[in-house]
Design a protein around this motif. Structure first.
Motif, PDB file in Angstrom:
ATOM      1  N   LYS A  37     -10.637 -17.271  13.447  1.00  0.00           N
ATOM      2  CA  LYS A  37      -9.584 -16.417  12.994  1.00  0.00           C
ATOM      3  C   LYS A  37      -8.366 -16.241  13.993  1.00  0.00           C
ATOM      4  O   LYS A  37      -7.191 -16.255  13.624  1.00  0.00           O
ATOM      5  N   SER A  58      -3.059  -4.422  10.339  1.00  0.00           N
ATOM      6  CA  SER A  58      -4.162  -5.147   9.525  1.00  0.00           C
ATOM      7  C   SER A  58      -4.906  -4.086   8.748  1.00  0.00           C
ATOM      8  O   SER A  58      -5.221  -2.989   9.137  1.00  0.00           O
ATOM      9  N   SER A  60      -8.278  -5.306   8.066  1.00  0.00           N
ATOM     10  CA  SER A  60      -9.718  -5.955   8.145  1.00  0.00           C
ATOM     11  C   SER A  60     -10.674  -5.384   9.212  1.00  0.00           C
ATOM     12  O   SER A  60     -10.133  -5.331  10.289  1.00  0.00           O
ATOM     13  N   GLY A  65      -9.382  -8.512  11.611  1.00  0.00           N
ATOM     14  CA  GLY A  65      -8.811  -7.301  12.389  1.00  0.00           C
ATOM     15  C   GLY A  65      -9.039  -7.315  13.748  1.00  0.00           C
ATOM     16  O   GLY A  65      -8.125  -6.867  14.667  1.00  0.00           O
ATOM     17  N   VAL A  83      -9.381   0.774   8.526  1.00  0.00           N
ATOM     18  CA  VAL A  83     -10.519   0.166   7.603  1.00  0.00           C
ATOM     19  C   VAL A  83     -11.228   1.497   6.842  1.00  0.00           C
ATOM     20  O   VAL A  83     -10.736   2.570   7.113  1.00  0.00           O
ATOM     21  N   THR A  87     -17.005   0.855   7.172  1.00  0.00           N
ATOM     22  CA  THR A  87     -16.956  -0.170   8.534  1.00  0.00           C
ATOM     23  C   THR A  87     -17.877   0.525   9.481  1.00  0.00           C
ATOM     24  O   THR A  87     -18.000   1.644   9.788  1.00  0.00           O
ATOM     25  N   TRP A 109     -12.160  -1.355   0.765  1.00  0.00           N
ATOM     26  CA  TRP A 109     -11.206  -1.998   1.389  1.00  0.00           C
ATOM     27  C   TRP A 109      -9.755  -1.886   0.575  1.00  0.00           C
ATOM     28  O   TRP A 109      -8.852  -1.798   1.298  1.00  0.00           O
ATOM     29  N   ASN A 113      -6.358  -0.823   2.520  1.00  0.00           N
ATOM     30  CA  ASN A 113      -5.403  -1.807   2.539  1.00  0.00           C
ATOM     31  C   ASN A 113      -4.128  -0.898   2.108  1.00  0.00           C
ATOM     32  O   ASN A 113      -2.959  -1.401   2.398  1.00  0.00           O
ATOM     33  N   PRO A 129      -5.470 -11.340   6.073  1.00  0.00           N
ATOM     34  CA  PRO A 129      -6.812 -12.049   6.685  1.00  0.00           C
ATOM     35  C   PRO A 129      -6.864 -13.477   6.309  1.00  0.00           C
ATOM     36  O   PRO A 129      -7.324 -14.122   6.917  1.00  0.00           O
ATOM     37  N   SER A 215     -18.304 -11.845   5.889  1.00  0.00           N
ATOM     38  CA  SER A 215     -16.965 -12.501   5.931  1.00  0.00           C
ATOM     39  C   SER A 215     -16.553 -13.363   5.133  1.00  0.00           C
ATOM     40  O   SER A 215     -15.386 -13.743   4.933  1.00  0.00           O
TER      41      SER A 215
END
Ligand SMILES: *Cc1c(COP(=O)(O)O)cnc(C)c1O
Length: 314
Positions: A37, A58, A60, A65, A83, A87, A109, A113, A129, A215
């Motif tokens: 990443k 971010s 993620s 992230g 997040v 998480t 998420w 987001n 991401p 992921s």
């Protein structure tokens, strides 16, 4: 200066013998953030910083992230990662360890987001991401390196979440004159958004994602990943969670490298190369890595599949 490191490419005798191919491993797991990443994220953050971005945002809680947090610290730019409540404490601690601010918002998420988007102002840049040309351009550097490290392979095996890695691999192949190299795109049954998109000819939204390869859990892939399948020879292969976990175990046993099931899927995918590319003699696996794994966690994932024959196991 780039934020990622040049990674080794090694030949794997153990995996070559098993797959009946010459197998090479591109070791992206040794990037400072534990995954590829950083190539795309580092490239995007550097470019956006040069254009005036003074904060990165971010959404993620995973490897993306974490890479944004790392890139922000290296560039001296504050980072906010939003997040969801789901998480893990460990993931949050890892992001905070790079000096980033973690904001917990919402139960999914999508909620996190939406909140991240609301935090944006003129001085801040959102780092996606997987769906941005700067990310693909940055990821493509792994193929530039590969072209100096080994002969042109017949096939590249890589995992697909939202398709940013695949888009980067494709861009790298095209810009190195390697457009005839095949790509075996790996997913697990609970995360098969790319297989669904190829079947449909366009990205489709999965109702849900599930399983251990978190992921890879993008419900919808980016357009570019689907477009690439019209320019390059891309085949999709979907495996069980158990196969992905065994891929992790095989890589650990053969090379003492610990990776997420998102990466184990690509190791396990080696068994399918000859089926999808009958003329292939060599393959490079992108060892995409991932920090969401420990030796103990891998053992736990393996238990249902290998509960017997392990003397002393409780
Ligand atoms: C992000 C990630 C992937 C998938 O990459 P996409 O660009 O979302 O397709 C695969 N493996 C690991 C370890 C990752 O962090």
């Amino acid at each position: 200066m780039s934020l990622h490191v040049i990674t080794p490419t090694i030949r794997s005798t153990a995996l070559s013998q098993r797959a009946g191919l010459d197998v090479f491993l591109k070791l992206e797991n040794v990037q400072p953030c534990g995954s590829f990443k950083l190539r795309g994220v580092g490239h995007a953050c550097s470019a956006l910083h040069a254009k005036g971005a003074r904060r990165f945002v971010s959404s993620s809680g995973g490897n993306a992230g974490y890479a944004v947090a790392y890139a922000g610290r290296q560039l001296g730019v504050p980072v906010t990662v939003v997040v969801p409540e789901t998480t893990s404490e460990k993931a949050k601690a890892l992001i905070q360890s790079e000096g980033a601010q973690v904001v917990v918002h919402g139960g999914s998420w999508q909620d996190a987001n939406a909140h991240a988007q609301a935090l944006l102002d003129a001085a801040s840049a959102f780092i996606h991401p997987f769906d941005h040309p700067l990310l693909w351009e940055g990821h493509a550097s792994m193929i530039d390196e590969l072209a100096t490290q080994c002969a042109k392979p017949d096939v590249i095996v890589c995992s697909v979440g939202g398709g940013g890695l695949l888009a980067g691999v494709g861009e790298g192949l095209l810009r190195n004159g390697w457009g005839d190299v095949g790509i075996l795109a790996m997913e697990t049954e609970g995360t098969a958004s790319y297989a669904a998109a190829l079947a449909q000819g366009a990205p489709v939204e999965l109702p849900a994602v599930s399983g251990v390869a978190t992921s890879l859990g993008a419900r919808r892939v980016c357009e570019r990943a689907v477009g690439l399948a019209r320019e390059l020879e891309v085949r999709s292969l979907v495996l069980s969670d158990a196969a992905a976990v065994e891929g992790c175990a095989d890589l650990l046993d053969a090379h003492r490298l610990l990776t997420e099931p998102a990466c184990g899927a690509s190791i396990a995918g080696l068994d399918g190369v000859r089926r999808h590319f009958p003329d292939a003699r060599s393959a490079v696996v992108i060892v995409c890595g991932g920090v969401g794994v420990t030796a103990e966690q891998l053992q736990t994932w393996r238990k249902p599949a290998s509960g017997q024959g392990r003397p002393g196991a409780a």
